[in-house]
Design an enzyme around this catalytic site. Sequence first.
Site, short mmCIF file in Angstrom:
data_model
loop_
_atom_site.label_atom_id
_atom_site.label_comp_id
_atom_site.label_asym_id
_atom_site.label_seq_id
_atom_site.Cartn_x
_atom_site.Cartn_y
_atom_site.Cartn_z
N ASP A 1 -1.49 1.68 -27.73
CA ASP A 1 -1.07 1.11 -26.45
C ASP A 1 0.13 0.18 -26.58
O ASP A 1 1.10 0.31 -25.82
CB ASP A 1 -2.22 0.33 -25.82
CG ASP A 1 -3.21 1.23 -25.10
OD1 ASP A 1 -2.94 2.44 -24.98
OD2 ASP A 1 -4.27 0.73 -24.67
N TYR B 1 -4.83 9.04 -28.67
CA TYR B 1 -3.40 9.19 -28.94
C TYR B 1 -3.09 8.96 -30.42
O TYR B 1 -2.34 9.72 -31.04
CB TYR B 1 -2.59 8.21 -28.09
CG TYR B 1 -2.88 8.26 -26.61
CD1 TYR B 1 -3.08 9.47 -25.96
CD2 TYR B 1 -2.95 7.10 -25.86
CE1 TYR B 1 -3.35 9.52 -24.59
CE2 TYR B 1 -3.22 7.13 -24.50
CZ TYR B 1 -3.42 8.34 -23.87
OH TYR B 1 -3.68 8.38 -22.53
N GLY C 1 -6.71 10.14 -21.14
CA GLY C 1 -6.76 9.76 -22.55
C GLY C 1 -6.75 8.27 -22.71
O GLY C 1 -6.54 7.51 -21.75
N HIS C 2 -7.02 7.82 -23.93
CA HIS C 2 -6.95 6.41 -24.27
C HIS C 2 -6.34 6.27 -25.67
O HIS C 2 -6.17 7.25 -26.40
CB HIS C 2 -8.33 5.76 -24.23
CG HIS C 2 -8.79 5.43 -22.84
ND1 HIS C 2 -8.17 4.49 -22.06
CD2 HIS C 2 -9.80 5.94 -22.09
CE1 HIS C 2 -8.78 4.40 -20.89
NE2 HIS C 2 -9.77 5.29 -20.88
N ASP C 3 -6.04 5.04 -26.01
CA ASP C 3 -5.38 4.71 -27.27
C ASP C 3 -5.97 5.48 -28.45
O ASP C 3 -5.24 6.06 -29.25
CB ASP C 3 -5.49 3.20 -27.48
CG ASP C 3 -4.91 2.72 -28.80
OD1 ASP C 3 -5.50 3.03 -29.86
OD2 ASP C 3 -3.89 2.01 -28.78
N ARG D 1 4.34 12.00 -5.91
CA ARG D 1 3.49 12.22 -4.73
C ARG D 1 3.43 10.98 -3.85
O ARG D 1 3.27 11.09 -2.62
CB ARG D 1 2.09 12.62 -5.17
CG ARG D 1 2.01 14.01 -5.78
CD ARG D 1 0.59 14.53 -5.80
NE ARG D 1 -0.30 13.73 -6.61
CZ ARG D 1 -0.49 13.90 -7.92
NH1 ARG D 1 0.17 14.87 -8.55
NH2 ARG D 1 -1.32 13.14 -8.59
N ASP E 1 0.86 -1.18 0.00
CA ASP E 1 0.00 0.00 0.00
C ASP E 1 0.90 1.24 0.00
O ASP E 1 1.45 1.62 1.04
CB ASP E 1 -0.90 -0.01 1.23
CG ASP E 1 -1.91 1.15 1.21
OD1 ASP E 1 -1.85 1.98 0.28
OD2 ASP E 1 -2.75 1.20 2.12
N LEU E 2 1.04 1.85 -1.18
CA LEU E 2 1.94 3.00 -1.29
C LEU E 2 1.43 4.22 -0.53
O LEU E 2 2.19 5.18 -0.31
CB LEU E 2 2.15 3.36 -2.76
CG LEU E 2 3.18 2.50 -3.50
CD1 LEU E 2 3.12 2.74 -5.00
CD2 LEU E 2 4.58 2.79 -2.98
N TYR F 1 1.80 5.76 -14.26
CA TYR F 1 0.95 6.78 -13.66
C TYR F 1 0.95 8.07 -14.50
O TYR F 1 1.82 8.29 -15.33
CB TYR F 1 1.46 7.15 -12.26
CG TYR F 1 1.52 6.02 -11.27
CD1 TYR F 1 0.47 5.12 -11.12
CD2 TYR F 1 2.63 5.86 -10.45
CE1 TYR F 1 0.52 4.09 -10.19
CE2 TYR F 1 2.70 4.83 -9.51
CZ TYR F 1 1.63 3.95 -9.39
OH TYR F 1 1.69 2.95 -8.47
#
Length: 389
Positions: free
Chosen positions: A167, A140, A135-137, A101, A70-71, A94
């Site tokens: 992707d 892009y 965004g998604h493939d 962060r 758990d970061l 990310y």
Amino acid sequence: MQTRQTERTGPLAGVRVVELAGIGPGPFAAMLLADLGADVVRVDRPGGADLGVDPAKDLTNRNKRSVLVDLKAPEGPAAVLDLVERADILVEGYRPGVAERLGVGPERCLARNPRLVYGRMTGWGQDGPLAHTAGHDIGYIAVTGALGMIGPDPDGPPTVPANLVGDYAGGSLYLVVGVLAALQHARTHGEGQVVDAAIVDGTAHLTSMIHAMLAAGGWQDRRGSNLLDGGCPFYGVYETSDGGHMAVGALEHRFYAEFARLLDLQDADGLRGDLARWPELREAVAARFRSRTRAEWTEVFEGTDACVAPVLSLREAPGHPHLAARATFAEHGGLVQPAPAPRFSVTPGTLRTGPALPGADTAAVARDWAVPALCPAPDVPPTQESKTA
């Protein structure tokens, strides 16, 4: 016979990779490294990504091991940094600034391990006006010009090529090339670095040959109008009598001649050489293919140099005789899946394990990587003796 997890095979045997769990191109890139023999440890968060995909069937997590961290917990970043200290490569997907962060950004990781290759996988990249937007493939590849090229109808909408172009081709593969190149530098010079792999960059790079043809006047900036985009009647897809399809790629004259002969096409050379008659050629080819089933046409063209192949579904593809002979697909743990690629004569990649279940390997990784912080000692209630001491 399945090999044990501790038996590393492939050209990347001995390379250690930390993957911060994400979705899409990052996990696929890490899978490719794992297929090539790297010891990939996926850092999953408690609760998972909630993608609605059964973790036991998520093939992008094959050949990996998984630990739960758990970061957002106080001790989380320290445990990851302990892994980083022993790693060669880190992969994260990310949005820009998130890893920082969480306390596992490049500055902290490289301070802990100056030889680390820190691979960052995003759609827009680490900077630029859209860097922090979602965004998604499809978006892009849209802005790079790649999507606009795909589709047979110049007046209709482009055809969406699943998420393969952005992707995985423009993203995952460029990340893998980048981190392996940076690993070579690190091993030669002792200097780690950050690899910024943006899907928009990789996808644009994939169009280099088309840009060259465009500059030379050999490509129209209009889909469905060129040699390789469906504009050519002997480079396209045709329907058969049973609703199947055949893919035709008879570009060179000698291949076209064989194609026309087997298709029993009349006035083949005249139709091919006169661009004004290409609509006539397309209709003649379409009419011939509509006269037989896909299986019948497959038998006609099989083993010839006509450059014609049946269009198979995902479930059909593993049964194709050529792919079966090469073992292009394999079965492991009851799951039929693409085998590792490419192939190596001395250090072949293998399917060692199925998809890593979240946290299933925490204890083993803590032992193998000498990171006891992954397995903190459980809180033990005091004994009666300690109470009365």
